[in-house]
Scaffold this motif. Structure first.
Motif, short mmCIF file in Angstrom:
data_model
loop_
_atom_site.label_atom_id
_atom_site.label_comp_id
_atom_site.label_asym_id
_atom_site.label_seq_id
_atom_site.Cartn_x
_atom_site.Cartn_y
_atom_site.Cartn_z
N THR A 63 0.81 -1.23 0.00
CA THR A 63 0.00 0.00 0.00
C THR A 63 0.83 1.27 0.00
O THR A 63 0.34 2.34 -0.37
CB THR A 63 -0.93 0.05 1.23
N GLY A 64 2.08 1.19 0.47
CA GLY A 64 2.88 2.41 0.63
C GLY A 64 2.52 3.19 1.87
O GLY A 64 2.98 4.31 2.05
N GLN A 65 1.70 2.59 2.75
CA GLN A 65 1.31 3.22 4.01
C GLN A 65 1.96 2.48 5.17
O GLN A 65 2.21 1.27 5.09
CB GLN A 65 -0.20 3.19 4.19
N LEU A 77 -6.49 -5.78 5.76
CA LEU A 77 -6.05 -4.66 4.93
C LEU A 77 -7.20 -3.67 4.74
O LEU A 77 -8.32 -4.07 4.39
CB LEU A 77 -5.60 -5.19 3.57
N VAL A 78 -6.95 -2.39 4.98
CA VAL A 78 -8.00 -1.37 4.87
C VAL A 78 -7.60 -0.22 3.95
O VAL A 78 -8.39 0.69 3.72
CB VAL A 78 -8.38 -0.81 6.26
N SER A 79 -6.39 -0.24 3.41
CA SER A 79 -5.93 0.82 2.51
C SER A 79 -5.86 0.30 1.08
O SER A 79 -5.74 -0.90 0.84
CB SER A 79 -4.53 1.32 2.92
N ASP A 80 -5.91 1.21 0.13
CA ASP A 80 -5.78 0.84 -1.27
C ASP A 80 -4.39 0.26 -1.53
O ASP A 80 -3.39 0.76 -1.01
CB ASP A 80 -5.99 2.05 -2.17
N THR A 81 -4.35 -0.77 -2.34
CA THR A 81 -3.08 -1.38 -2.71
C THR A 81 -2.54 -0.75 -3.99
O THR A 81 -3.24 -0.01 -4.69
CB THR A 81 -3.26 -2.88 -2.95
N ASP A 109 -6.93 -9.43 -1.50
CA ASP A 109 -7.32 -9.47 -2.91
C ASP A 109 -7.75 -8.09 -3.41
O ASP A 109 -8.13 -7.94 -4.57
CB ASP A 109 -8.46 -10.48 -3.12
N ARG A 110 -7.65 -7.11 -2.56
CA ARG A 110 -8.10 -5.75 -2.88
C ARG A 110 -7.37 -5.21 -4.11
O ARG A 110 -6.15 -5.08 -4.11
CB ARG A 110 -7.85 -4.86 -1.67
N GLY A 111 -8.10 -4.90 -5.15
CA GLY A 111 -7.53 -4.31 -6.36
C GLY A 111 -7.06 -5.31 -7.40
O GLY A 111 -6.64 -4.91 -8.48
N MET A 312 7.58 5.74 -11.50
CA MET A 312 8.10 5.24 -12.77
C MET A 312 7.04 5.19 -13.87
O MET A 312 7.38 5.17 -15.05
CB MET A 312 8.76 3.88 -12.58
N ILE A 313 5.75 5.16 -13.51
CA ILE A 313 4.73 5.21 -14.55
C ILE A 313 4.15 6.62 -14.69
O ILE A 313 3.17 6.83 -15.40
CB ILE A 313 3.60 4.19 -14.29
N GLY A 314 4.77 7.57 -14.01
CA GLY A 314 4.40 8.96 -14.19
C GLY A 314 3.15 9.39 -13.45
O GLY A 314 2.43 10.29 -13.90
N ARG A 315 2.88 8.77 -12.29
CA ARG A 315 1.69 9.12 -11.51
C ARG A 315 2.09 9.66 -10.15
O ARG A 315 3.09 9.24 -9.57
CB ARG A 315 0.80 7.88 -11.32
N ASP A 316 1.28 10.57 -9.63
CA ASP A 316 1.54 11.10 -8.30
C ASP A 316 1.22 10.03 -7.26
O ASP A 316 0.22 9.32 -7.36
CB ASP A 316 0.67 12.34 -8.04
N ALA A 317 2.08 9.95 -6.26
CA ALA A 317 1.91 8.90 -5.25
C ALA A 317 1.09 9.39 -4.06
O ALA A 317 0.20 8.70 -3.59
CB ALA A 317 3.28 8.41 -4.78
N ASP A 318 1.41 10.55 -3.51
CA ASP A 318 0.76 11.07 -2.30
C ASP A 318 0.81 10.03 -1.19
O ASP A 318 -0.19 9.67 -0.59
CB ASP A 318 -0.69 11.47 -2.60
N LEU A 319 2.02 9.53 -0.93
CA LEU A 319 2.25 8.50 0.07
C LEU A 319 3.39 8.94 0.99
O LEU A 319 4.21 9.78 0.60
CB LEU A 319 2.62 7.18 -0.61
N PRO A 320 3.49 8.36 2.17
CA PRO A 320 4.57 8.76 3.08
C PRO A 320 5.96 8.36 2.59
O PRO A 320 6.95 8.98 2.96
CB PRO A 320 4.22 8.05 4.39
#
Length: 420
Positions: A63-65, A77-81, A109-111, A312-320
């Motif tokens: 999740t990066g969290q 698991l309660v956060s987006d993967t 299995d989320r996502g 690397m795929i050019g998307r903003d992460a907004d993660l810690p």
């Protein structure tokens, strides 16, 4: 940054400590395939898992969290993967593993469009009974790397690989009990033991570490290294199969572990809930598009993997976390945490690592009293104090624990793997 069309392949190994890989300086030739892959990739010399136990380490990785955000009090698991995020960007997503703690029962299995956790329960009672009988007969309660490869490649061959995909393979072979396949069982050990003997020895090492003799300690390490060699060969075969399908050259490939493994250091075996280096120093190898090869010294965390993929795929992460490939000068602190268990379940342990320094602390969750240790650097201690206070502020809720409805077969497998 690259375009969003790059395929993403995440390979994680359970309980694989960095210093048992050749490319991290190990004395044995345990990982020729990973060593060769690392030569054409970016290898992070000082990579640390965010936690020392699968139940907190993998949620952070996926999740990066931090674990106290990624999961609830019962480890669901309660956060987006990263699978959720990539699915939103048009990626086909699939995950293959056999660790019960990472099963759909805990929302992992989320996502994922396709999620194979090797637990075919609830689909058909006969299948569930057959699986139980097979586990008991073979005295093995997980899918070997060869089987994970077969399932993942079957999925790849079933989809349109002209569209981007995210694939996660998590290999459990390096997790105890250490019981390598026949040709690997005596690769380093001077004698072969049965699977049940291996299981008994592993459980005794965890439950009664002082009873382990020097010869038994060497045997445990020899068997562990045999599992690593087997796992390495099949990761190599998987990468070769991707290459044959022309899916590897432009792919983003990340290889890491959820945590390490102890062999008597600090009086422990397995992966108890502490934050020592043998439990948290993990391999991290990243192949970005273009096959840029380098070795980076700055501390890195498995918390950074999700941010690295999105970068690397050019998307903003907004993660810690932050992209492990970001340009940075000098040192960097990375933070670790783990929840105590059993008589220590009221404790949370935290640590901060830089290139050369460590600071650790233990927090009583009832009183929020914090005791610090190994903090020679006062500046580093101050950073850890700030981080712990932020984690405390992040903790919300009324303390109620959700009900846990986990199938008995999952509990049985967890016991066989030494978790219970």
């Amino acid at each position: 940054m690259t375009g969003s069309s790059n395929n993403v392949i995440l390979i994680s190994c359970d309980a694989l400590r960095a210093d048992h890989l050749g490319c991290y300086g190990y004395r044995r030739n345990t990982t020729p395939e990973l060593d060769e892959f690392a030569q054409g990739s970016v290898r992070f010399r000082n990579a640390y898992s965010v936690s020392s136990h699968t139940r907190e380490a993998v949620p952070a990785l996926m999740t990066g969290q931090y674990p106290d955000v990624a999961i609830d009090s019962k480890y669901h698991l309660v956060s987006d993967t990263i699978a959720s995020r990539l699915s939103e960007h048009g990626y086909a997503t699939a995950g293959f593993h056999s660790n019960p703690y990472l099963s759909r029962s805990y929302n992992f299995d989320r996502g994922f469009d396709t999620f194979d956790d090797d637990l075919y329960l609830g689909q058909h009672k006969i299948i569930a009974l057959a699986q139980r009988a097979l586990d008991k007969l073979r005295n093995r309660h997980y899918a070997r790397a060869e089987e994970i490869n077969r399932r993942a490649l079957a999925w790849l061959d079933s989809i349109d690989t002209g569209e981007p995909f995210f694939l996660w393979n998590h290999y459990l072979d390096t997790h105890g009990p250490y019981n390598p396949p026949a040709e690997y069982a005596t690769l380093y050990a001077d004698r072969e033991i049965s699977g049940r003997e291996a299981q008994r020895l592993y459980k005794r090492a965890i439950n009664d570490p002082e009873s382990i003799t020097d010869d038994e300690q060497r045997l445990l390490i020899d068997l562990y290294d045999g599992e690593i060699k087997y796992n390495d060969e099949y990761i190599g075969r998987f990468l070769a199969s991707l290459r044959e399908r022309e899916l590897l050259e432009d792919a983003i490939v990340l290889i890491t572990a959820d945590h390490g493994e102890a062999f008597g250091e600090h009086g422990c075996y397995g992966h108890p809930r502490y934050l020592h280096d043998e439990l948290t120093h993990v391999p991290m190898i990243v192949q970005p598009p273009g096959n840029k090869a380098s070795v980076l010294e700055a501390p890195t965390s498995t918390l950074d993997i999700a941010a690295t993929i999105l970068d690397m795929i050019g998307r903003d992460a907004d993660l810690p976390g932050e992209s492990a490939l970001a340009d940075r000068d000098g040192d960097r602190p990375v933070f670790l945490q783990v929840q105590g268990e059993d008589n220590h379940s009221h404790l949370k342990r935290y640590a901060v690592r830089t290139h050369q320094e460590t600071c650790r602390c233990e927090r009583d969750c009832g009183s929020n009293a914090v005791e610090y240790a190994d903090c020679a650097d006062q500046g580093l201690r101050s950073e850890l104090e700030t981080h712990v206070q932020e984690r405390i502020r992040r903790e919300t809720g009324d303390g109620k624990r959700p009900s846990e409805n986990v199938d008995g077969n999952i509990e049985r497998r967890l016991e066989a793997l030494g978790y219970k």
